[in-house]
Design an enzyme around this catalytic site. Structure first.
Site, mmCIF file in Angstrom:
data_model
loop_
_atom_site.group_PDB
_atom_site.id
_atom_site.type_symbol
_atom_site.label_atom_id
_atom_site.label_comp_id
_atom_site.label_asym_id
_atom_site.label_seq_id
_atom_site.Cartn_x
_atom_site.Cartn_y
_atom_site.Cartn_z
ATOM 1 N N THR A 83 -1.987 -0.669 -2.560
ATOM 2 C CA THR A 83 -2.787 -0.164 -3.802
ATOM 3 C C THR A 83 -4.466 -0.236 -3.557
ATOM 4 O OG1 THR A 83 -3.305 -0.955 -5.920
ATOM 5 C CG2 THR A 83 -2.112 -2.422 -4.498
ATOM 6 N N SER A 111 -4.238 -10.088 -9.314
ATOM 7 C CA SER A 111 -2.994 -10.428 -9.799
ATOM 8 C C SER A 111 -2.024 -10.851 -8.642
ATOM 9 C CB SER A 111 -2.573 -9.310 -10.499
ATOM 10 O OG SER A 111 -1.695 -8.464 -9.738
ATOM 11 N N TYR A 139 0.634 -9.689 -8.237
ATOM 12 C CA TYR A 139 1.227 -8.323 -7.836
ATOM 13 C C TYR A 139 0.152 -7.890 -6.810
ATOM 14 C CZ TYR A 139 1.132 -3.299 -7.336
ATOM 15 O OH TYR A 139 1.035 -2.030 -7.033
ATOM 16 N N HIS A 140 -0.874 -7.589 -6.988
ATOM 17 C CA HIS A 140 -1.854 -7.217 -6.232
ATOM 18 C C HIS A 140 -2.125 -7.948 -4.876
ATOM 19 C CE1 HIS A 140 -3.528 -4.953 -9.840
ATOM 20 N NE2 HIS A 140 -3.675 -4.060 -8.982
ATOM 21 N N LYS A 157 0.672 -7.335 -2.331
ATOM 22 C CA LYS A 157 0.102 -6.159 -1.548
ATOM 23 C C LYS A 157 -0.687 -6.261 -0.271
ATOM 24 C CE LYS A 157 2.373 -2.483 -3.729
ATOM 25 N NZ LYS A 157 3.293 -1.798 -3.411
HETATM 26 N N1 NAD Z 1 2.683 3.909 -10.314
HETATM 27 C C1 NAD Z 1 1.199 3.745 -9.910
HETATM 28 O O1 NAD Z 1 0.340 4.095 -10.522
HETATM 29 C C2 NAD Z 1 1.205 3.041 -8.583
HETATM 30 C C3 NAD Z 1 -0.164 2.844 -8.177
HETATM 31 C C4 NAD Z 1 -0.416 2.289 -6.991
HETATM 32 C C5 NAD Z 1 0.652 1.964 -6.093
HETATM 33 N N2 NAD Z 1 1.910 2.047 -6.411
HETATM 34 C C6 NAD Z 1 3.050 1.460 -5.634
HETATM 35 O O2 NAD Z 1 4.078 2.433 -5.602
HETATM 36 C C7 NAD Z 1 5.203 2.063 -5.442
HETATM 37 C C8 NAD Z 1 6.000 2.472 -6.645
HETATM 38 O O3 NAD Z 1 5.903 2.339 -7.789
HETATM 39 P P1 NAD Z 1 6.584 2.915 -8.852
HETATM 40 O O4 NAD Z 1 5.339 3.286 -10.191
HETATM 41 O O5 NAD Z 1 7.473 4.248 -8.553
HETATM 42 O O6 NAD Z 1 7.311 1.705 -9.392
HETATM 43 P P2 NAD Z 1 8.694 1.590 -10.054
HETATM 44 O O7 NAD Z 1 8.868 0.432 -10.682
HETATM 45 O O8 NAD Z 1 9.065 2.732 -11.099
HETATM 46 O O9 NAD Z 1 9.712 1.873 -8.912
HETATM 47 C C9 NAD Z 1 9.994 0.941 -8.111
HETATM 48 C C10 NAD Z 1 11.201 0.895 -7.508
HETATM 49 O O10 NAD Z 1 11.739 0.040 -6.478
HETATM 50 C C11 NAD Z 1 12.868 -0.795 -6.612
HETATM 51 N N3 NAD Z 1 12.852 -1.862 -6.260
HETATM 52 C C12 NAD Z 1 11.863 -3.005 -6.408
HETATM 53 N N4 NAD Z 1 12.244 -4.306 -5.612
HETATM 54 C C13 NAD Z 1 13.265 -3.745 -4.903
HETATM 55 C C14 NAD Z 1 13.955 -4.386 -3.930
HETATM 56 N N5 NAD Z 1 13.831 -5.664 -3.452
HETATM 57 N N6 NAD Z 1 15.022 -3.858 -3.210
HETATM 58 C C15 NAD Z 1 15.302 -2.576 -3.476
HETATM 59 N N7 NAD Z 1 14.508 -1.865 -4.309
HETATM 60 C C16 NAD Z 1 13.671 -2.567 -5.063
HETATM 61 C C17 NAD Z 1 13.144 -0.704 -8.313
HETATM 62 O O11 NAD Z 1 14.205 -0.883 -8.774
HETATM 63 C C18 NAD Z 1 12.396 0.632 -8.725
HETATM 64 O O12 NAD Z 1 13.306 1.531 -8.683
HETATM 65 C C19 NAD Z 1 5.089 0.456 -5.770
HETATM 66 O O13 NAD Z 1 5.151 -0.283 -4.332
HETATM 67 C C20 NAD Z 1 3.910 0.440 -6.360
HETATM 68 O O14 NAD Z 1 3.133 -0.841 -6.086
HETATM 69 C C21 NAD Z 1 2.388 2.646 -7.858
#
Ligand code: NAD
Ligand code: NAD
Lengths: 409, 409
Positions: B156, B191, B193-194, B197
Site C-alpha cells: 500500500t 496503523s 494494518y499499514h 505491509k
Molecule cells: N481496497 C483498496 O483500496 C486497497 C488499497 C491498497 C491496497 N489494497 C490491498 O489489496 C489487497 C486486497 O484488498 P481488498 O480491498 O480486495 O480486500 P478484501 O478484504 O476485499 O479482500 C481480501 C481477501 O483476502 C482474504 N483473506 C484474508 N486473509 C486471508 C488468509 N489468511 N488466507 C486466505 N485468504 C485471506 C479475505 O477473505 C478476502 O476475500 C489487500 O492486500 C489490500 O491491503 C487494497
C-alpha cells in the site's frame, strides 16, 4: 561525565526486565538491582527449552531462575520479583503489569538467534510471531496500565544491514529534489530474526506517535564477555555463555574455540564488520537509558556498541591472546552459511550513549585473557559437535527439523 | 504503448490469486481469466466472517464464491479453480501449490482495513499475524515448490506515510557524508494494518536476496469504482462495495453517502492527500506486472495509483457530480479518528507501471455518475448506522469488542 540521573541510582524505581533469565537480561537484572532499582524478571524460560530441543547448552553451568534469585537475595540482600510466563499471552502480561506497576520496562524477551530463525519454516514463523506479537503486547500493556512507563527495547545493529553510507542512530536527514526531511534510517535486515527487530521498531515508533508512549530502541551490537561484578559474586549467579553454531556470537565463540583447540570458524572472507560491546557495557547502557528516559511521544534510537571489528580482526586478536596463554590457535575458512556481504563499507555512529555518560570497556588483552581462562575452566563442558555452523540461509526448508545438526549443509 | 507481453494475453499461464474472493481479488481473477490465464482462487473467505461479526455488509449483494465461479463458467466458458483455506495454514497452502503449480502468485489475501486493525488489541495482533505469517508462508511455498514463480504482492502507498520529500518507487538514492547508496525508501506507516505491509515488504525483499525469489510489490493507492467489464456481465458476478466506517475507503464511501443523503464524512481538515486509482486499473496493473515479471533475485516496487487527491478534493468532486443527478450533497467535519497529518506535502512518483503500458482510467464525471447511480440502485441496502467512523486510533484498548459501533468515540 556520569549524568546526575546516574549518580542517584535506582532509589527503588520499579523496572520490569522481560527476558531476565537470558544472557543480557540476567546481567542487567542484577546490575539494576545492585544499583537500587526494584527489579521484576518476566521470562517464559523458553530459551532453556530451545537449548534442550536442539541439544545445546551454555558453556557455563546455569542454575534455575528460582535458585539464581534465592542466591542473589542471600548474596546482596535484595529481592528480585519473578513472573514466569510468555509475553505473547496478554492475560499473563496484564497481570504482571497490574501487580508490579513498572516505571520502566526493559524488553530483552525475544528469540534472538539469526541461525535459529533460519533452521526451518516453523522456527522462522515462530521467531517473527514471538518477537512481533510479544512486543505488541508489551506496547498495549504499557498503554493500558502504565502509560507513563518508559519502554527500553533491545533492537540490533543488524537492522541496518551494511549500507554503503554511514549508519546514523535511527534517523537520517535526507535532501531530495530540493526538499529535506528527517526519516527513519532505511533497514536491510538479513535473517528472519533481524527482520523481526525491524518490524518491532516500526511498530514501536507508531505507538509513540499515535499513543504518546515513550520508548528507547537500543540497537545493540554483538555482546561479548560473561562476567559482571554481580554475576561474579557466586557460581550460582554465573551468566550463560553460548558457543554453539546456533546461539553463539562471534567473539564469545572464538574464545571458546581457542580454549578447546578448535580452529576459529571464519565465515567466508571474514571481512564482515560489526559493532561490538562488553556485557558490562550492555548493563551500563540500559541503566543510562532508564535514568534518562525518552519524552512522552518520543521514539529514540541509540546505537549500542563501543567498537567496530571485522571477523578477521577478531580472529587475529584471539590468536594473539591465545598465544600468550600457550594456546596454539588456528583459523579455518568455513563456506559462509549466511547471505551477507563479506567485504563492505561500515561506519556506524554511536555517540548518543557516550553523550549520556557511557564509559566504555574497550576490548582489551585483560578481558580476552579472562574470557579465555574462563572458557578453559569450563572446557570439559564443550560439545565439539555443536561448534560448526549447521544452519544454511539458502537451504532452509519447510520440513520441521528436530535438531540443529540435522541441517548440515 | 501496450507491451508485446501484454498483447499476447495469458495463453494458459497459471496464476494463483490469493484473496480472490475480495474486492480487488475477484475483479482481478475474472480479468485474468478473461485474458486467457488459467486462474486458481485461494481464499479462506474470512472477510465474509469479519462482515458478519461486525454486523457490516457490502452495498452490493455478493453471492457465495462457489456460485460466482459457477456463473463465470456459464458466462465465459472459463473455469476458475478454488482452494478454500487459510494461507497461515502451511499444510493447506502447500497442497494448493503442489496441485496447481502456479507460474505467478498474486497475493491480495490479507486483513486490509486500517480501522479494523485499530478496533482492539486482539484485532491488531490478528492483523499483523495474519498478514505477516501468511506472506511468509507464501514465500516458503514458492521457494519449496515453484522457485521460478513470480510473486505479485499487494502493498500500500500508506507504507510511506507522508514524508516532506518526494516519494519514490520503493527505493531512494541517498548521498550522505560524501558517499552514495540506493536504499529501501524509509517507511512511516500509521496503523497496525499499514505496518503489517511494511513488515511484509522487508520480509519479501530479504527472500529475494537470500533465496533468489522474484517479486513485485504493488504499493497500491486507494481503489475506487466497482464495475469491470467482467463483473458487469451478470448480477451474480457483481463485486463487493464497502461503504462502512471500517472497510469503506474514501471515494467509494463518499459516493454511497451522497446517494443516501448522508453528509460526506471529512475527517479533520480534509487536507490528507493520497494516490487513487480505478478498480479497472488495479486489474490492468496486476496483469502488467505478471506479463513483465521481475528477474530472479529482484525485489521490484511499483507505486500503483494514477492520480493524487486530497479528501477535500474528493468531497468537492462528489458534490458536483451529485448536483448533476439532483442530489443535494453536504459535508460534515468529523473529528479525525486517525492519527495522521491533515495538511502536508505529498508528491509520489508512479511512472513505472505507465512505462510498462498502463493506460489509466482517470477519475471522470462519467465514472462518478455511474458509481453514484450504482449506489442509488442499492441504496435500500445501506445501514445508516455503519457510516460514521467508530474506531479511534487513540482509544484502542485491550478489551475485545464485539462490534464496530461499540467503540464509538
Ligand atoms: N481496497 C483498496 O483500496 C486497497 C488499497 C491498497 C491496497 N489494497 C490491498 O489489496 C489487497 C486486497 O484488498 P481488498 O480491498 O480486495 O480486500 P478484501 O478484504 O476485499 O479482500 C481480501 C481477501 O483476502 C482474504 N483473506 C484474508 N486473509 C486471508 C488468509 N489468511 N488466507 C486466505 N485468504 C485471506 C479475505 O477473505 C478476502 O476475500 C489487500 O492486500 C489490500 O491491503 C487494497
Ligand atoms: N547477545 C547479543 O549479542 C545481542 C546482540 C544484539 C541484540 N541482542 C538482543 O538482546 C536481547 C537479549 O539477548 P540475549 O543474548 O540475552 O538472549 P537470550 O536468549 O539469552 O535471552 C532472551 C530471554 O528472553 C526469553 N524470552 C524469549 N521469548 C519470550 C517470550 N515470548 N516471553 C517471555 N520471555 C521470552 C528467553 O527465555 C530468554 O531467557 C534480545 O532481544 C536480543 O535480540 C542481543
Amino acid at each position: 561525565t556520569t549524568s546526575p540521573a546516574m549518580e542517584e541510582g535506582g532509589k527503588g524505581k520499579k523496572v520490569m526486565v522481560v527476558g531476565g533469565d537470558g544472557y543480557c537480561g540476567w546481567a542487567t537484572a542484577l546490575h539494576l538491582s545492585n544499583r537500587g532499582y526494584q527489579v521484576a524478571i518476566v521470562d517464559s524460560l523458553v530459551r532453556r527449552l530451545f537449548d534442550q530441543q536442539l541439544g545445546l547448552d551454555s558453556l557455563t553451568p546455569i542454575v534455575s531462575i528460582q535458585k539464581r534469585i534465592k542466591r542473589w537475595k542471600q548474596v546482596s540482600g535484595k529481592q528480585l520479583d519473578l513472573f514466569v510466563g510468555d509475553v505473547c499471552d496478554f492475560d499473563f502480561l496484564a497481570e504482571a503489569f497490574k501487580s508490579f506497576e513498572p516505571g520502566a520496562v526493559v524488553h530483552f524477551g525475544e528469540q534472538r538467534s539469526a541461525p535459529f530463525s533460519m533452521i526451518d519454516r516453523g522456527r522462522a514463523v515462530y521467531t517473527q510471531h514471538n518477537n512481533v506479537i510479544g512486543t505488541m503486547n508489551v506496547l498495549f500493556a504499557i498503554k493500558e496500565f502504565c502509560p507513563e512507563c518508559h519502554l527500553v527495547k533491545l533492537g540490533t545493529m543488524g537492522e541496518y544491514g551494511t549500507p554503503n553510507i554511514d549508519i546514523e542512530e535511527g534517523y537520517i536527514t535526507i535532501t531530495h529534489n530540493g526538499r529535506t526531511d528527517t526519516l527513519p534510517y532505511p533497514k536491510q535486515a538479513s535473517s528472519f530474526y533481524h527482520l523481526s527487530k525491524v518490524h518491532d521498531s516500526h511498530n514501536i515508533a507508531f505507538t509513540c506517535k499515535a499513543w504518546g508512549l515513550r520508548a528507547t530502541d537500543l540497537n545493540q551490537g554483538v555482546v561479548y564477555g560473561v562476567i559482571t561484578p554481580e554475576t561474579a559474586e557466586h557460581e550460582e549467579l554465573i551468566n550463560r555463555l553460548d558457543y554453539d553454531g546456533v546461539f553463539g556470537t562471534a567473539l564469545n565463540r572464538f574464545c571458546v574455540q581457542a580454549a578447546v583447540g578448535h580452529p576459529l570458524t571464519v565465515y567466508g572472507k571474514g571481512g564482515q564488520t560489526r559493532g561490538y560491546l562488553d556485557i558490562r557495557d550492555t548493563v551500563q547502557c540500559v541503566e543510562i537509558a532508564i535514568a534518562n528516559p525518552a519524552n512522552p511521544g518520543e521514539f529514540r534510537v541509540f546505537n549500542q556498541f563501543t567498537e567496530q571489528f571485522s571477523v578477521n580482526d577478531l580472529a587475529k586478536t584471539v590468536i594473539k591472546a591465545g598465544e600468550k596463554l600457550g594456546l596454539e590457535v588456528r583459523t579455518i575458512n568455513v563456506p559462509n552459511p549466511r547471505v551477507e556481504a563479506e567485504e563492505h563499507y561500515y561506519n556506524a555512529k554511536h555517540t548518543k550513549l557516550i553523550e549520556l555518560g557511557l564509559q566504555p570497556h574497550f576490548l582489551s588483552d585483560a578481558l580476552l585473557d579472562s574470557l579465555l581462562n574462563f572458557a578453559m575452566r569450563y572446557s570439559d563442558r564443550v560439545d565439539m559437535a555443536q561448534i560448526m555452523p549447521a544452519v544454511s540461509w539458502k537451504k532452509i526448508g519447510v520440513k520441521p527439523r528436530s535438531s540443529a545438526s540435522e541441517v548440515k549443509f
